[in-house]
Design an enzyme around this catalytic site. Structure first.
Site, PDB file in Angstrom:
ATOM      1  NE  ARG B  58      19.325  30.647  40.575  1.00 59.24           N
ATOM      2  CZ  ARG B  58      18.169  31.252  40.751  1.00 59.24           C
ATOM      3  NH1 ARG B  58      17.117  30.849  40.090  1.00 59.24           N
ATOM      4  NH2 ARG B  58      18.064  32.276  41.576  1.00 59.24           N
ATOM      5  CB  THR B  59      23.465  26.852  43.752  1.00 64.41           C
ATOM      6  OG1 THR B  59      23.498  28.086  43.022  1.00 64.41           O
ATOM      7  CG2 THR B  59      24.787  26.143  43.576  1.00 64.41           C
ATOM      8  CE  LYS B  87      23.828  24.376  68.836  1.00 62.63           C
ATOM      9  NZ  LYS B  87      23.653  22.914  68.772  1.00 62.63           N
ATOM     10  NE  ARG B 108      25.864  30.374  47.442  1.00 64.84           N
ATOM     11  CZ  ARG B 108      25.416  30.543  46.189  1.00 64.84           C
ATOM     12  NH1 ARG B 108      25.778  29.725  45.227  1.00 64.84           N
ATOM     13  NH2 ARG B 108      24.627  31.532  45.899  1.00 64.84           N
ATOM     14  CG  HIS B 136      29.288  30.065  41.747  1.00 69.22           C
ATOM     15  ND1 HIS B 136      29.153  28.697  41.737  1.00 69.22           N
ATOM     16  CD2 HIS B 136      28.027  30.552  41.877  1.00 69.22           C
ATOM     17  CE1 HIS B 136      27.865  28.388  41.864  1.00 69.22           C
ATOM     18  NE2 HIS B 136      27.174  29.481  41.950  1.00 69.22           N
TER      19      HIS B 136
END
Lengths: 336, 336, 336
Positions: B58-59, B87, B108, B136
């Site tokens: 969604r975001t 890695k 994110r 957020h």
């Protein structure tokens, strides 16, 4: 008058012959844009959401490229994210949210009926990119478009369909569309026991005035009078009884020798891809690559103009395309 | 004068009320573009990198669509790649590399503080799309924008927040932003034991001149004088003691009956999504879908103009948008 | 006259010095577009397919951004999809399908020779983004471009290459390209036992008139007369004998102290990334971040103009770019 404006395309069952014809006519106009003789930016500023709940590189990229060739932008989900779905989100919620972002949505989903569910949740047009064992209408449209491009309208032609006809959603959409658009198709369904064409599809074929015969997989020679052969994969896990799989194994494989021996001259051979290229798979041999009878890559190539046509019609920009055309200014290889 | 030019948006804590107001004013101007009454290509040629280290369909798609609606291009990472991170690459390295490619970066990340780390590594603006249990900020901005769009400035209003208030980063950003932008908010925090609002958020509420009360989850009737209810999910794994989860289960669920019985007429109900739609989940029932009190899809819809505003401000193109406006030439459904 | 029009770039081996020079000259012209002093939309309407069969965020986003900066659109596969490949589809089939969609294809694949296979299957240009232990030609081009940008043509210079030289495809491409483009390079190969530069690469260096010495990892002081040091990671799993890994551990690490003690003043330090930033890794210390000798982020920054140049040349639009230039209308940070 564009009857598809604002409409969803969730099934062949819900599409009438005139709509399919409009898609083909528009796809023909899209060909120079799809194959880069011309370019258009008619959908500049529009956004397609590719809502893929299972991975399908080919279909996802085909939809995305078609939208890009119209000038639009694409936002992708590739089916590999641990999306909110797995946290318990309903398909309704996901669909409704994305319906507030995009101008058109494509859906690929493991559940039959999912595309309709998405369409019911949103205001924007929804295109089914394959749902469970349900339908895959754009694949059927590009398959039939490819037949017509080579053979003209296949009224009265014999069309053999070979493989797992029970679970292959694309085959259901394909047979329905042919019987809807043309007169007197003679279908030959060649399938292992237990994997034959479902009665509801056969019923709609009968109703439309076409006819069909069903043949067991022992009779691959039933392809001998076919004008078109459509072969699809048969997966081992589809068989209830492994012994049955063993019995059938290798009998539905088409290679150059089979086609030379059994096929009519100029027979057209289709496959929905992916084909299983591993040793011992029951399908289509690589020795037919480059053979003019094999139309498999014409099918995928035609995915672009057909999907462009669908987007152009549901978003109602088809009649603006020709007048926005520009020449292509980069190198495009000549078709061999 | 655009005070956000070239700035990062990593937290509500670091944003002052005037900046939030500038975002809201710009978001209002973006609405006709977000909802396709007009189109702009003002960011044609610009590139957004969606740097997602955990999946969030969604975001990610909301940011991407917002950037596309301004005319820009989006390069995505979806959080499912076995990226170099695994890695052993540092966040600094990844950020610095992408900072050389893109004009703006969204991040994110599962780690609190990651957005700030990325911002420190690069020259281009960085927008926090959620970091760990940190902040957020764009979600908080679209939440408050949605409240203001319906109720006007909520000075002096009663705002109930229900659910896990300890770990829900969006709730922290939301409460901070409200107390920063408005006067005399009356917060009611309704949460299970051990999942109440952290002291540092409550401290900043007190400092700003707003007030709050805290209520245990047995007192869902504390929503009865609320003008706004913000409910969020509470995940079983957040409870130290399973018995506590059992005790609380089902008590923070809001359905039509609860709202009809306890809620003020015209109360506004928000949810940050995803909502858990499974049987027995503690949240928001589907029987409220389509209910005018439910503002959840207004929130997601408003994500587009709010995120467009943020991009337009940090890249300093907001004042060019109106003069580059063009009509939309494709079919857009009328809002019902 | 553009000799690269319509060509593939699958290896440095197949590229001659004049072609590499054309790429560098064009990359220089691309810099103002890559670094947003100007913008072009010359490839508006064109589509790049990023065909990644293994994840590589950096390379995938670099190719995609470069194509976007030319105005084109990008369709991505990120290497995490359970693609058709895993259902038994041949690389030929996947390639041929995508070759019908896109104008140019980049390939990243775990199998050596895969890029050539893709190129053989399609008509459009194919760019190798790294195949197995084979080649990674665009990385080599941006590495050498970065050296030339700082030092001018490195004829006669001493270039030390440190780490696993056996399996690092980028090192093979890098050494081949240097010996192809310049005169009298003096290579120093510093590697653990069993991980030295393969004979076929050393043979092509000898043939080209450059020279090389090979040094064991005990002799990291062999970097002391180097004008350029290229260090790459050495993964534990590459060692047949764990004891050998233990013996070598920590001996090929370069940090500020090593460079201050052993390096020539102004020595240039390259690394292909990702670097392993974990404690005890054998590579490049973070205490060199921001040190002017470290050119690692110049390499990644230069990936954009170099890849833009390659796309512009194979699609034959390089000479249209300057005349389509427009000013950038958004905020771009000044380089520090």
């Amino acid at each position: 008058m564009n009857n598809l404006k604002g409409k969803d395309l969730t099934s062949i069952e819900g599409l009438d012959a005139a709509d399919a014809r409009a898609i083909f006519d528009t796809a023909k106009l899209m060909e120079p844009f799809a194959f880069r003789q011309k370019l258009t930016r008619v959908l500049e500023g529009a956004v397609l959401a590719n809502l893929f709940f299972e991975p399908s590189t080919r279909t996802r990229i085909s939809f995305g490229t078609a939208f890009n060739r119209l000038g639009g932008e694409v936002r992708d989900t590739s089916g590999t994210e641990t999306t909110s779905i797995t946290k318990g989100e309903s398909l309704y919620d996901t669909a409704r949210v994305v319906g507030g972002y995009a101008d058109v949505i494509t859906v690929r989903h493991p559940k039959t009926g999912a595309a309709k569910e998405v369409a019911d949740a949103v205001d924007v047009p929804v295109i089914n990119g394959g749902d469970g064992v349900g339908e895959h209408p754009t694949q059927a449209l590009l398959d039939v478009y490819t037949i017509e491009a080579r053979l003209g309208k296949p009224n009265g032609k014999t069309i053999a369909i070979v493989g797992d006809l029970k679970f292959a959603r694309v085959i259901h959409s394909f047979a329905r569309l042919l019987s809807k658009m043309y007169q007197g198709i003679n279908f030959k369904f060649i399938a292992p026991n237990g994997l034959q064409m479902p009665e509801n599809v056969r019923e709609s074929i009968r109703t439309s005035g076409s006819q069909h015969t069903m043949t067991d997989h022992d009779s691959i020679n039933a392809i001998s009078d076919a004008d078109v052969i459509y072969i699809t994969r048969t997966q081992e896990e589809r068989f209830a009884d492994p012994a049955e799989y063993e019995r059938y194994k290798g009998k539905l494989r088409i290679d150059k020798k089979t086609l030379d021996t059994l096929g009519k001259p100029g027979v057209m051979l289709l496959h929905p891809m992916p084909r299983d290229s591993r040793e011992g798979s029951n399908e289509l041999d690589h020795d037919l690559d480059g053979d003019p009878r094999l139309a498999m890559f014409n099918q995928t190539d035609n995915g672009i103009p057909v999907r462009m046509a669908i987007f152009a019609l549901v978003l109602d920009v088809a009649d603006q395309i020709e007048k926005t055309a520009r020449p292509v200014n980069w190198h495009v290889p000549k078709k061999p």
